[in-house]
Design a protein around this motif. Structure first.
Motif, mmCIF file in Angstrom:
data_model
loop_
_atom_site.group_PDB
_atom_site.id
_atom_site.type_symbol
_atom_site.label_atom_id
_atom_site.label_comp_id
_atom_site.label_asym_id
_atom_site.label_seq_id
_atom_site.Cartn_x
_atom_site.Cartn_y
_atom_site.Cartn_z
ATOM 1 N N THR A 8 0.849 -1.181 0.000
ATOM 2 C CA THR A 8 0.000 0.000 0.000
ATOM 3 C C THR A 8 0.886 1.232 0.000
ATOM 4 O O THR A 8 2.087 1.140 0.280
ATOM 5 C CB THR A 8 -0.950 -0.016 1.217
ATOM 6 N N THR B 89 -5.553 -1.970 5.380
ATOM 7 C CA THR B 89 -4.778 -3.145 4.974
ATOM 8 C C THR B 89 -4.028 -3.740 6.161
ATOM 9 O O THR B 89 -3.877 -4.966 6.262
ATOM 10 C CB THR B 89 -3.775 -2.739 3.873
ATOM 11 N N ASP C 134 -6.554 -5.074 -1.134
ATOM 12 C CA ASP C 134 -6.818 -6.103 -0.123
ATOM 13 C C ASP C 134 -8.276 -6.530 -0.061
ATOM 14 O O ASP C 134 -8.590 -7.636 0.398
ATOM 15 C CB ASP C 134 -6.319 -5.662 1.249
#
Length: 599
Positions: A150, A291, A199
């Protein structure tokens, strides 16, 4: 949801500890003859999926790939092969590291290098990067399940590692959470349209694979079809859909009745969308989760008569709200949302000033400070926004620092600053402001940003002689100009090209366009493509969002529209007269042929 003292939100005990491999084997045993995957080309039963996984696993063993190793995944969306690769990796005990097939090479290489993957499964097969060192064994709860990257505040993507214990808790908790009146199971069809580098794709896969339902991979074109996504849901007989709210905001038709579960996340959910799609027997959920805490941490079933809240924690997780001084916010206050429990992951590389730290007032030894600001009102949690420079574009989390870093790596760009604004329709617009040499064109800068940023994240380019600075020498984002100064529009040879260019500029802003302009390279995305199509359907009723994806160049798009233009009244009248002449001629010929036949 239980309230403890001192006040926090408690999801209750975690699910029994197990692995995703154990969940898979239970599903294989119970539903061997049920469809597990259907991409519209081939249908794979759970028994056949187990066999394909076993074949790939043997190859993994030969390469030394298993528990403790990582496998890169970079395959086209919408295919059975993508999900077979992920399933085989998980059952081998290795962790999968996904990269979107549309991500630039620079980002893909960075992710695979940072994660030190042993092999990569792509559309060409198995690519070996180094020798594996794993011995075959069954995965354990403490083994890594996946690493998803991320955006990072340092300007580099950061990898978040999630173990099987946390992943299995999510899967079991969601199975209990959704479909309370009629749980998902064989006969259900779960859409898989999100990028596996996002995700939330984990939720799609395991809604099906935990329950024995069929996972239905959708292509990027399907998911980018804007108002036409209803037809995709109808045609593929989708009964469960997990997506971002912006996808459904563009629809004009009613969702089909067989779509009985909709899960929204990744973006703030507008109340108007709830009014549009919730009610009756359909379950609509709003979910929230970073995430770092295994996809989702809380959710709430939405009804048209209630405001949108973050809801209650899932099993095994706890939430608290702290103010700027670190005190617990009890009620009617604002603060940062903090998460603790079995779902917490960890970073591959600690970024410093880690958001993972103890929450001392509650004696939580390890918690994740989300950076999200919420309001507590009568025990309900309402999302307000971020306290830092992190933003979400098309459901993808991204740090402004990463945009700026990518821009500064483009030759000829001396400095950059990124910001998010709202366009006339209220949609977020990511703008990268640059100070660059005159020899560097805006199209070159856009292309450089596209190579370095995640797939689906598109930035407009604003050129400045210098960045606005505060007295302390820091960039003043509030002083960055918006809207952008209009760029020159090329002169077009006909009215059709002119109409398309003007429509694009209505949606994308006053950018420079010519016949070679590519819609998605000048700032277009799925939401804006849908808005272009809605505007053009006045003259071209048959045009679809997929057409813009298939022919994104302005001149090619014009050629396609030429065949779909609605005739003017004069043209229609001329066609009627011509058709009448043809019919009269046909009648005359037919009568004479009949006479000749009689003779």
């Amino acid at each position: 949801m239980r309230i403890a003292t001192p006040p926090f939100y408690d999801g209750g005990p975690a699910a029994p500890s197990r692995t995703l491999a154990q969940i898979f084997r239970s599903t294989f045993s119970s539903y061997a003859n049920e469809p597990a995957l259907d991409d519209g080309v081939s249908i794979v039963t759970y028994g056949e999926l187990e066999s394909r996984i076993r074949d790939l696993h043997r190859h993994f063993v030969e390469l030394g790939v298993g528990p403790g190793e990582r496998v890169g995944i970079r395959r086209r969306s919408g295919t059975v092969e993508l999900y077979v690769a992920i399933a085989a990796t998980l059952l081998s005990g290795a962790a999968y590291v996904p990269v979107d097939a549309d991500d630039g090479e620079e980002r893909a290489e960075y992710v695979f290098d940072a994660a030190d993957v042993a092999i990569v499964l792509d559309d060409h097969g198995v690519q070996t990067r180094r020798s594996g060192h794993s011995q075959p064994r069954d995965p354990q709860p403490d083994d890594e399940a996946w690493v998803i990257f991320t955006s990072g505040s340092t300007g580099r993507p950061k990898g978040v590692s999630i173990h099987h214990r946390a992943a299995a808790n999510l899967v079991d908790a969601e199975y209990e959470l959704y479909g309370s009146s009629q749980p998902l199971g064989p006969g259900d069809r779960v859409a898989a349209g999100l990028s596996v580098a996002f995700d939330a794709s984990v939720e799609e896969m395991w809604l099906a694979w935990r329950s024995g339902a069929c996972l239905v991979p959708l292509t990027k074109a399907d998911m980018r079809s804007g108002p036409d996504v209803v037809e995709v849901i109808r045609r593929r007989r989708i009964t469960a859909l997990s997506t971002v709210p912006s996808l459904l905001m563009s629809i004009t038709d009613e969702l089909p009745a067989h779509l009985r579960l909709v899960i929204l996340g990744g973006e703030a959910c507008p109340d108007v969308l709830v009014q549009k799609i919730a009610g009756g027997s359909r379950e609509v959920w709003n979910t929230y989760g970073p995430t770092e805490a295994t996809v989702i941490v809380c959710g709430e079933r939405l009804t048209p008569d209630r405001p949108v809240t973050l809801g209650r924690p899932i099993a095994g997780l706890r939430l608290a709200v702290v103010d700027a001084d670190g005190r617990i916010v009890e009620d009617d206050g604002e603060g940062e949302l903090v998460i603790s429990g079995v779902g917490l992951g960890h970073y591959l590389i600690d970024p410093g000033q880690s958001p993972f730290r103890p929450l001392e007032p509650l004696e939580w030894t390890r918690a994740y400070f989300t950076g999200d600001i919420v309001r507590v009102t009568r025990g309900e949690l309402f999302y307000l926004g971020r306290r830092d420079d992190q933003v979400k574009i098309a459901g993808r989390r991204i740090e402004l620092a990463e945009v700026e870093r990518v821009a500064r790596q483009i030759p000829g760009v001396r400095d950059s600053a990124a910001a998010v604004h709202k366009d006339e329709d209220g949609s977020p617009v990511l703008v990268c402001y640059v100070v660059a040499d005159e020899s560097v064109t805006s199209s070159t800068i856009r292309a450089g940003l596209q190579r370095g940023l995640p797939g689906g994240v598109v930035a407009r380019v604003g050129r400045l002689p210098a960045l606005p600075l505060s007295t302390a020498g820091k960039v003043q984002r509030s002083a960055l100009p918006w809207p952008l100064e209009p760029e020159a529009l090329a002169s077009f040879s006909d009215s059709l090209h002119q109409r398309i260019a003007e429509t694009w500029r209505e949606v994308l802003g006053p950018i420079a366009l010519d016949t070679s302009s590519n819609f998605f390279e000048v700032g277009g995305d799925s939401t804006r493509a849908a808005r272009v199509v809605v505007r053009l359907r006045t003259h071209y009723p048959a045009v679809a969002v997929a057409d813009l994806y298939h022919t994104p160049r302005l001149d090619e798009f014009a050629t396609l529209l030429t065949s779909r233009e609605v005739p003017t009244e004069e043209e229609a009248s001329r066609e009627v007269r011509t058709r009448g002449h043809r019919q009269a001629l046909f009648s005359f010929l037919a009568q004479n042929v009949a006479a000749l036949w009689w003779v």
